[in-house]
Each structure stands twice: as C-alpha cells, then as structure tokens.
Design a protein around this motif. Structure first.
Motif, PDB file in Angstrom:
ATOM      1  N   ASN A 141      47.157  29.197  38.590  1.00 52.37           N
ATOM      2  CA  ASN A 141      48.162  30.092  38.011  1.00 52.37           C
ATOM      3  C   ASN A 141      49.489  29.974  38.748  1.00 52.37           C
ATOM      4  N   PHE A 142      49.422  29.870  40.078  1.00 52.56           N
ATOM      5  CA  PHE A 142      50.629  29.709  40.886  1.00 52.56           C
ATOM      6  C   PHE A 142      51.358  28.419  40.533  1.00 52.56           C
ATOM      7  N   ALA A 143      50.606  27.331  40.364  1.00 54.64           N
ATOM      8  CA  ALA A 143      51.215  26.040  40.020  1.00 54.64           C
ATOM      9  C   ALA A 143      51.911  26.114  38.669  1.00 54.64           C
ATOM     10  N   LEU A 159      40.099  31.126  44.586  1.00 51.98           N
ATOM     11  CA  LEU A 159      41.350  30.573  45.093  1.00 51.98           C
ATOM     12  C   LEU A 159      41.875  29.479  44.169  1.00 51.98           C
ATOM     13  N   ASP A 160      40.956  28.710  43.604  1.00 50.73           N
ATOM     14  CA  ASP A 160      41.347  27.656  42.667  1.00 50.73           C
ATOM     15  C   ASP A 160      42.037  28.265  41.443  1.00 50.73           C
ATOM     16  N   GLU A 179      47.389  43.286  44.936  1.00 51.88           N
ATOM     17  CA  GLU A 179      48.841  43.267  45.121  1.00 51.88           C
ATOM     18  C   GLU A 179      49.166  42.783  46.529  1.00 51.88           C
ATOM     19  N   VAL A 180      49.921  41.721  46.619  1.00 53.82           N
ATOM     20  CA  VAL A 180      50.291  41.150  47.914  1.00 53.82           C
ATOM     21  C   VAL A 180      51.810  41.194  48.080  1.00 53.82           C
ATOM     22  N   LYS A 181      52.237  41.109  49.333  1.00 50.21           N
ATOM     23  CA  LYS A 181      53.661  41.124  49.660  1.00 50.21           C
ATOM     24  C   LYS A 181      53.995  39.925  50.540  1.00 50.21           C
ATOM     25  N   TRP A 184      48.822  36.214  42.531  1.00 51.64           N
ATOM     26  CA  TRP A 184      47.767  37.002  43.167  1.00 51.64           C
ATOM     27  C   TRP A 184      47.598  38.372  42.512  1.00 51.64           C
ATOM     28  N   GLY A 185      48.507  38.722  41.604  1.00 50.45           N
ATOM     29  CA  GLY A 185      48.559  40.079  41.069  1.00 50.45           C
ATOM     30  C   GLY A 185      47.295  40.540  40.381  1.00 50.45           C
TER      31      GLY A 185
END
Length: 333
Positions: A62-64, A56-57, A174-176, A169-170
């Motif tokens: 990556n999200f940040a 998750l970290d 794959e998330v939506k 998350w890719g």
C-alpha cells in the motif's frame, strides 16, 4: 511403560551374567534410528512470525502504491515503485551492505519503539534532485557526495514519504512517523545492536530510465508495542471499519450539503452597448436587450450555469420555470 523382555532375551542375559560378559541392551538397528544430534543456535531463530511478515507486506504494498502516485505528481514524470522483498536479517548485516553515499534517515514512528532506518540509494536520490530542478533522471555520478542544497531538497521529498507512511499504516494503527536525523554514511546510523533481528523491506524504484532502491529496516524490538495488531485479521477488520466509517461520513456530508445555502441568478443574454449610449442613459429610458422573447433564460448556481428556463409571474413575483438541466460540460452560447 518399560519394554518387556522376551524369553530368549532373558536366557541371553542370564548366560552373559554367568560368563561375566558385558551386556549390550540396545536393540538391533536402534542406534541407527536415533539419528544424528546437532547443536541448535537460538540466535538464528526467526523472531518475526509469518503472519507479521505478511501484514508488513500488505502495509508496504500500500505504501509503494501511494508513494508512486505522489512522486509521479511531484516529479512530473512516471514513477514506478514495487515491493521487491521482505525478509528477516541481522541489523549489522544490513547496515554493512549499504553502498555509500546514500541518504540514510533515522525515523521514529510512535507508537513503535525506538527507531527504524530508511535508506535511499544515490541513483534514486539524484533522480529526485534532477527532476525537481527541471532536468531528467539520468545523473550518473553515483559516488558524488551530496551538497547541503541537495540534502535540503531531499528532506522535502522524505517529508512526503512520511505522509504516505502514516496513511499506509492507518488501517492497522495510527502512527506518527518523523525523521529525526539524515546522514550519508552508515557510520552514524547504528540504531540498534548489530545482532538485532530486523525486517528488511526493499522497494524497487524506477524513474525515467533510472532504477534504484528504497530500503527500510525495522528492528524486531520496534514492533513489540503493536505486535498483536500485525495480523491479517486486524487488517481485514480495520478495512471493514473503514468502509463503515466512510459510509457514515458520506451520509453526514450529504446532510450538510443538503442544508447548504447557495445563490441562484437568472440572467438574460449579454447585450453589447457603446459607452456613449450608457453614459447618456436617463431615468425612464428603455434598454433593448439582445435576448429574443423565445430564448431561454440561463440560471446560474454560484456562478455556474445549471439550468435554462422561461420567465414568468406568480404570486406577484417574477419566476423562472425550469425547462432544461444543463450538463457539467455543456457550453452556453
């Protein structure tokens, strides 16, 4: 196997039985060696494995990074975002710690189960609004309630966040992600039981001189459908597969580009003429071009100058022999 009594212990036992005394079979110091006993509360055990927290970290680092780049372009100012902490906490404790008013969004993210909660502090939210309306991020009235217009503007920002969430998350799955509802009070964001263990991801956000937080709460039950994928091995394998897919896509793109047809145009230098001269032209008249016979002819590819060449004739057709290859930024005079 049971311990064997020594001869002295046997004699002491027989003497005690004959005299009617109580027998203490514990060895000296044994009581001290046992240690103290305390009750264990299974509700306090960590439900998230260390490997899951590490994954998750990586995901939210990556999200940040992606979100900081996107917001920098969207707000036309430098936006810095970094992961401050990722820890396990009961949902009730997290929900009670949120200072209101705040932008609280209930997010569903298939194939994750149920909902997660995203909280944006009022300082960050008003910084978004101020920058999008052309101001600077210095709004100080943190206790002011959000208007319908401000909420509408912030919904557009959150839409961009969901795009970055999907991309971050890719590599794992794959998330939506989609925002189901947005509130400003914790009274309407009870997405799970108050005792449900949750992963709390805190992002520190800095825009101009304003600092605040974006916090995401992921209940433990939400990750169960993808729990096996939340490990660094899956991340590494996904990264290898991504690199392989990139190479395959690159090769396919190159093949498609190689077969693409483009228009080439060979042109003399521009010639300026009076409108009166142009209107008086007749069949058989000659036009004197502003092009010296020693000058190169410019060859354009889809309207862009790419080559310089010399005009000639071959096989009863006009041809242009390439003399120079023009660089991308080279100007044609």
């Amino acid at each position: 196997m049971a311990d064997i009594l020594s001869q002295s212990e046997i004699d002491a036992l027989l003497n005690a039985l004959s005299s009617g005394e109580d027998v203490d079979m514990d060895k000296p110091g044994e009581e001290e060696g046992r240690g103290t006993v305390r009750e264990y509360d299974f509700r306090t055990a960590n439900k998230f494995y260390k490997e899951q927290m590490r994954t998750l970290d990586v995901i939210f680092e990556n999200f940040a990074f992606l979100l900081a780049n996107r917001l920098t372009g969207l707000l036309h100012t430098l936006c810095e975002i970094e992961v401050s902490s990722i820890e396990e906490q009961k949902f009730g404790e997290f929900n009670n710690s949120i200072a209101t008013p705040a932008i609280l969004s209930i997010v569903e993210m298939e194939p994750l189960q149920g909902s997660m909660l995203m909280a944006i502090t009022s300082t960050v939210a008003y910084a978004f609004v101020s920058r999008l309306f052309g101001g600077i991020a210095d709004y100080g009235e943190e206790s002011k309630q959000f208007t319908e217009i401000e909420l509408s503007v912030l919904n557009n920002v959150q839409y961009e966040m969901m795009r970055m969430m999907r991309e971050s998350w890719g590599k794992i799955i794959e998330v939506k992600p989609k925002i189901v509802k947005t509130e400003t009070s914790t009274q309407f964001t009870q997405i799970t039981d108050v005792n449900e263990p949750s992963a709390i991801v805190t992002l520190n956000v800095k825009i101009d001189e304003i600092e605040g937080m974006i916090t995401l709460c992921i209940p433990h039950y939400a990750i169960q459908p993808v729990a096996k994928e939340l490990n660094t091995v899956s991340w590494t394998m996904a990264d290898v597969e991504t690199q392989g897919q990139k190479q395959a896509n690159k090769k396919l793109l190159e093949e498609q580009i190689d077969e693409t047809e483009v228009t080439l145009t060979a042109a003399f230098n521009d010639t300026v003429a009076a409108l009166e001269d142009i209107l008086s032209l007749k069949v058989g008249d000659s036009i004197l071009l502003d092009h010296n016979i020693r000058d190169f002819i410019t060859v354009y590819v889809e309207g862009r100058p790419k080559f310089e060449g010399v005009a000639g004739v071959a096989q009863n057709k006009y041809v242009v022999q390439v003399a120079n290859i023009l660089k991308e930024r080279e100007e044609i005079e």
